[in-house]
Write a protein that holds these residues in place. Structure first.
Motif, PDB file in Angstrom:
ATOM      1  N   MET A   1       0.818  -1.206   0.000  1.00  0.00           N
ATOM      2  CA  MET A   1       0.000   0.000   0.000  1.00  0.00           C
ATOM      3  C   MET A   1       0.862   1.272   0.000  1.00  0.00           C
ATOM      4  O   MET A   1       0.670   2.140  -0.858  1.00  0.00           O
ATOM      5  N   PRO A   2       1.839   1.428   0.922  1.00  0.00           N
ATOM      6  CA  PRO A   2       2.669   2.638   0.833  1.00  0.00           C
ATOM      7  C   PRO A   2       3.509   2.701  -0.437  1.00  0.00           C
ATOM      8  O   PRO A   2       3.758   3.793  -0.956  1.00  0.00           O
ATOM      9  N   LEU A   3       3.946   1.541  -0.969  1.00  0.00           N
ATOM     10  CA  LEU A   3       4.698   1.562  -2.221  1.00  0.00           C
ATOM     11  C   LEU A   3       3.836   2.064  -3.373  1.00  0.00           C
ATOM     12  O   LEU A   3       4.293   2.855  -4.211  1.00  0.00           O
ATOM     13  N   LEU A   4       2.584   1.616  -3.425  1.00  0.00           N
ATOM     14  CA  LEU A   4       1.671   2.097  -4.457  1.00  0.00           C
ATOM     15  C   LEU A   4       1.431   3.595  -4.299  1.00  0.00           C
ATOM     16  O   LEU A   4       1.393   4.340  -5.296  1.00  0.00           O
ATOM     17  N   ALA A   5       1.306   4.056  -3.044  1.00  0.00           N
ATOM     18  CA  ALA A   5       1.096   5.490  -2.799  1.00  0.00           C
ATOM     19  C   ALA A   5       2.313   6.306  -3.239  1.00  0.00           C
ATOM     20  O   ALA A   5       2.176   7.381  -3.843  1.00  0.00           O
ATOM     21  N   VAL A   6       3.514   5.788  -2.950  1.00  0.00           N
ATOM     22  CA  VAL A   6       4.740   6.478  -3.372  1.00  0.00           C
ATOM     23  C   VAL A   6       4.790   6.584  -4.891  1.00  0.00           C
ATOM     24  O   VAL A   6       5.089   7.649  -5.453  1.00  0.00           O
ATOM     25  N   TRP A   7       4.482   5.477  -5.575  1.00  0.00           N
ATOM     26  CA  TRP A   7       4.540   5.508  -7.037  1.00  0.00           C
ATOM     27  C   TRP A   7       3.499   6.460  -7.627  1.00  0.00           C
ATOM     28  O   TRP A   7       3.786   7.179  -8.585  1.00  0.00           O
ATOM     29  N   ARG A   8       2.288   6.470  -7.083  1.00  0.00           N
ATOM     30  CA  ARG A   8       1.252   7.372  -7.603  1.00  0.00           C
ATOM     31  C   ARG A   8       1.663   8.834  -7.433  1.00  0.00           C
ATOM     32  O   ARG A   8       1.433   9.677  -8.312  1.00  0.00           O
ATOM     33  N   ASN A   9       2.287   9.170  -6.308  1.00  0.00           N
ATOM     34  CA  ASN A   9       2.752  10.546  -6.102  1.00  0.00           C
ATOM     35  C   ASN A   9       3.880  10.896  -7.057  1.00  0.00           C
ATOM     36  O   ASN A   9       3.926  12.006  -7.609  1.00  0.00           O
ATOM     37  N   LEU A  10       4.817   9.955  -7.263  1.00  0.00           N
ATOM     38  CA  LEU A  10       5.918  10.204  -8.201  1.00  0.00           C
ATOM     39  C   LEU A  10       5.400  10.359  -9.631  1.00  0.00           C
ATOM     40  O   LEU A  10       5.879  11.218 -10.385  1.00  0.00           O
ATOM     41  N   ALA A  11       4.418   9.537  -9.999  1.00  0.00           N
ATOM     42  CA  ALA A  11       3.848   9.641 -11.344  1.00  0.00           C
ATOM     43  C   ALA A  11       3.130  10.970 -11.539  1.00  0.00           C
ATOM     44  O   ALA A  11       3.224  11.600 -12.599  1.00  0.00           O
ATOM     45  N   ALA A  12       2.421  11.407 -10.500  1.00  0.00           N
ATOM     46  CA  ALA A  12       1.723  12.696 -10.582  1.00  0.00           C
ATOM     47  C   ALA A  12       2.724  13.849 -10.702  1.00  0.00           C
ATOM     48  O   ALA A  12       2.508  14.794 -11.480  1.00  0.00           O
ATOM     49  N   MET A  13       3.842  13.781  -9.965  1.00  0.00           N
ATOM     50  CA  MET A  13       4.854  14.835 -10.068  1.00  0.00           C
ATOM     51  C   MET A  13       5.534  14.801 -11.429  1.00  0.00           C
ATOM     52  O   MET A  13       5.882  15.861 -11.983  1.00  0.00           O
ATOM     53  N   ALA A  14       5.739  13.613 -11.967  1.00  0.00           N
ATOM     54  CA  ALA A  14       6.330  13.524 -13.310  1.00  0.00           C
ATOM     55  C   ALA A  14       5.440  14.205 -14.338  1.00  0.00           C
ATOM     56  O   ALA A  14       5.909  14.946 -15.209  1.00  0.00           O
ATOM     57  N   MET A  15       4.137  13.963 -14.243  1.00  0.00           N
ATOM     58  CA  MET A  15       3.194  14.601 -15.164  1.00  0.00           C
ATOM     59  C   MET A  15       3.199  16.120 -14.972  1.00  0.00           C
ATOM     60  O   MET A  15       3.188  16.884 -15.946  1.00  0.00           O
ATOM     61  N   LEU A  16       3.240  16.564 -13.701  1.00  0.00           N
ATOM     62  CA  LEU A  16       3.236  17.999 -13.407  1.00  0.00           C
ATOM     63  C   LEU A  16       4.503  18.673 -13.928  1.00  0.00           C
ATOM     64  O   LEU A  16       4.448  19.730 -14.576  1.00  0.00           O
TER      65      LEU A  16
END
Length: 573
Positions: free
Chosen positions: A482-497
């Motif tokens: 769960m925290p790994l998925l959360a970390v990846w989703r945040n990193l993906a969102a920052m990459a898009m931003l």
């Protein structure tokens, strides 16, 4: 039976004499902490007048009382803190306290180099002098009515953050005791492990403790709530000690966790009397371990270190506050108000002397410097304004121009930071990524110790051959998904931003943006892989966790991806 009889006798003597001498000091206008220390010196086994504690086996009982008092003292300090309170203090004050701590550390290293001390003695002495006593300073400010003035409010904020610095310093010194050196690699590794342990314990506590307190408030009366929380306090203190840290860290963390709950006021009321009793026990027990002969022999060193502490702490704290833009006069007044050292200095001295890394004289030296700085502190606080005015009049004129230029540059940096939309949008996600990675690191790094504990209770072949180990790693993988998925989703969102911001306005924006986004995601994924490989290999659990992640992660994420996202959102709240 004789042991418990002597223990109760010692406790009775400590409380009676502490109350009497503390009352005398209060009548004389001095801090009661001074009275507690003097009371310990008077009745301790080293007292030449009235040693009321048996010198035979009294040392172990005194140390037991000191550790007991330390647990309640650190719980009370943590209870006065909270993440919300630290956030209200602001990043600027945190930077100022960090700078002042580094400056004091550097000044002490220069002093010890001149005195010819070893590197280990230098580090311990720096730890003793770089943190003020929140118990003493808060009492002085309240007695003098300075808590509503700007310097008084800054002093309260400084001493709160210095408590955090003290816990970190105590943990680093505890690492030096364990590993027998102060190498850079060991210190960096200790800081990383400490951060992982703090995040893991804090997040687990924030999930469990509020639920437990709520259930206890519904199903149990106040007496049972007190017993339950006291048991939890000692349990977390023991957990911190088993993890390689001190009892103080566990008690401090539980105090901070409870401070985040709606039950904080009730628990403060319940533990107020108990905290007062055992805080007095701690200070008296510290005084009881002082040898007057060593105290007399070290009078010159005590006077010299007292003068150095007053000057160095005033200079360092004032400089740190001035560097973040605080008016120079307020910075100087605040620095003069936070000169007393206290409880953490005693703990650090006790740690060094007990481990044989410091000479026995440093223990009475720490107490002597604390006593003198406590006696001087009310005078400095009362005279802080005229002293600051005197410094303002006597400083060189070129310094005014330098400060004006620096503050102008600082203001321009602040304005640029406010205008930086990218930082404003990604700041929260960066914090979430950091906390998530530290949480996973803590789970993995301390998984070996947890498995050993379970094996001692259940056996390695629980349910089937090697069953406990298999079940343990499978459960651990499911927990960290769960925290790994959360970390990846945040990193993906920052990459898009970042891709959107960096390609905005370019002629080939439509084509370039997905390329930049994909490149950033690849870099983030590679970084996550290297991080996981490092922490797994470091603990020797790479085989189990990598295989488990490879098999379970694919299946779980395909089947339960939306559930994991929902659980993460609940966890975040």
């Amino acid at each position: 039976m004789h042991g418990i009889d002597y223990f109760i006798q010692d406790l009775a003597v400590i409380l009676a004499v502490a109350g009497l001498v503390g009352w005398v000091c209060q009548r004389l206008g001095m801090s009661v902490v001074v009275g507690f220390l003097v009371a310990g010196i008077v009745v301790g086994s080293h007292s030449p007048v009235i040693p009321l504690v048996s010198p035979d086996d009294g040392v172990e009982r005194i140390e037991t009382l000191a550790q007991l008092g330390l647990v309640f003292l650190m719980f009370g300090i943590g209870l006065r803190l909270s993440v919300r309170k630290l956030r209200r203090l602001g990043l600027g004050l945190l930077i100022a306290v960090s700078l002042s701590a580094l400056l004091i550390f550097s000044l002490v290293r220069v002093l010890t180099l001149a005195l010819g001390l070893t590197a280990t003695e230098s580090v311990f002495l720096a730890g003793m002098l770089m943190v003020s006593s929140s118990a003493i300073i808060s009492k002085i400010l309240q007695e003098m009515g300075n808590t509503h003035e700007r310097p008084g409010q800054l002093a309260m904020g400084v001493m709160v953050l210095e408590d955090v610095v003290a816990v970190v310093m105590l943990t680093l010194l505890n690492s030096i005791v364990q590993f027998g050196g102060a190498g850079g690699g060991t210190v960096l590794e200790t800081i990383g492990r400490l951060g992982a342990f703090v995040v893991l314990t804090s997040l687990a506590g924030l999930l469990f403790v509020p639920w437990l307190l709520k259930r206890m408030s519904i199903a149990a009366d106040e007496e049972l709530q007190t017993l339950g929380l006291a048991g939890l306090l000692f349990l977390l203190a023991v957990v911190a000690q088993r993890a390689g840290y001190s009892l103080a860290l566990g008690a401090f963390l539980l105090g901070m966790i409870v401070a985040e709950t709606p039950h904080r006021v009730q628990i403060e009321r319940i533990f107020e009397g108990m905290g007062d009793i055992f805080s007095a026990v701690f200070f008296v027990a510290i005084g009881m371990q002082i040898e007057l002969g060593l105290l007399a022999q070290s009078w010159a060193l005590i006077l010299g270190l007292t003068l150095f502490t007053v000057v160095a702490r005033s200079l360092a704290v004032g400089t740190g506050l001035a560097l973040i833009g605080t008016p120079v006069k307020d910075s100087l007044r605040t620095g003069l108000s936070v000169t007393p050292i206290g409880e953490f200095s005693f703990i650090i001295a006790q740690l060094g002397v007990g481990a044989g890394l410091l000479d026995r004289k440093y223990y009475p030296v720490a107490v002597g410097v604390a006593l003198l700085t406590t006696l001087v502190a009310p005078v400095l606080t009362r005279r802080s304004e005229p002293l600051a005015d005197l410094v303002m009049k006597r400083h060189p004129h070129w310094l005014d121009a330098a400060w004006n230029y620096y503050h102008g540059w600082l203001e321009s940096v602040r304005k640029r930071q406010v205008r930086n939309l990218l930082w404003q949008l990604s700041r929260k996600r960066i914090i979430q990524v950091t906390v998530g990675m530290m949480f996973v690191t803590g789970l993995v790094v301390f998984s070996g110790q947890l498995l050993e504990l379970l094996e001692a209770q259940l056996g390695r072949d629980w349910l089937f051959p090697d069953g406990l180990e298999v079940i343990f790693w499978v459960c651990l993988v499911l927990v960290i998904l769960m925290p790994l998925l959360a970390v990846w989703r945040n990193l993906a969102a920052m990459a898009m931003l970042y891709a959107e911001v960096t390609t905005k306005g370019r002629a080939n924006q439509t084509t370039l943006r997905p390329v930049v986004e994909t490149g950033l995601k690849i870099a983030a994924g590679a970084g996550l892989f290297l991080w996981l490989a490092a922490i797994l290999l470091a603990e020797g659990t790479a085989r189990w966790l990598l295989v488990g992640c490879g098999l379970l992660a694919v299946a779980a994420l395909l089947r339960l991806r939306h559930k994991f996202i929902y659980w993460h959102s609940e966890f975040e709240v």
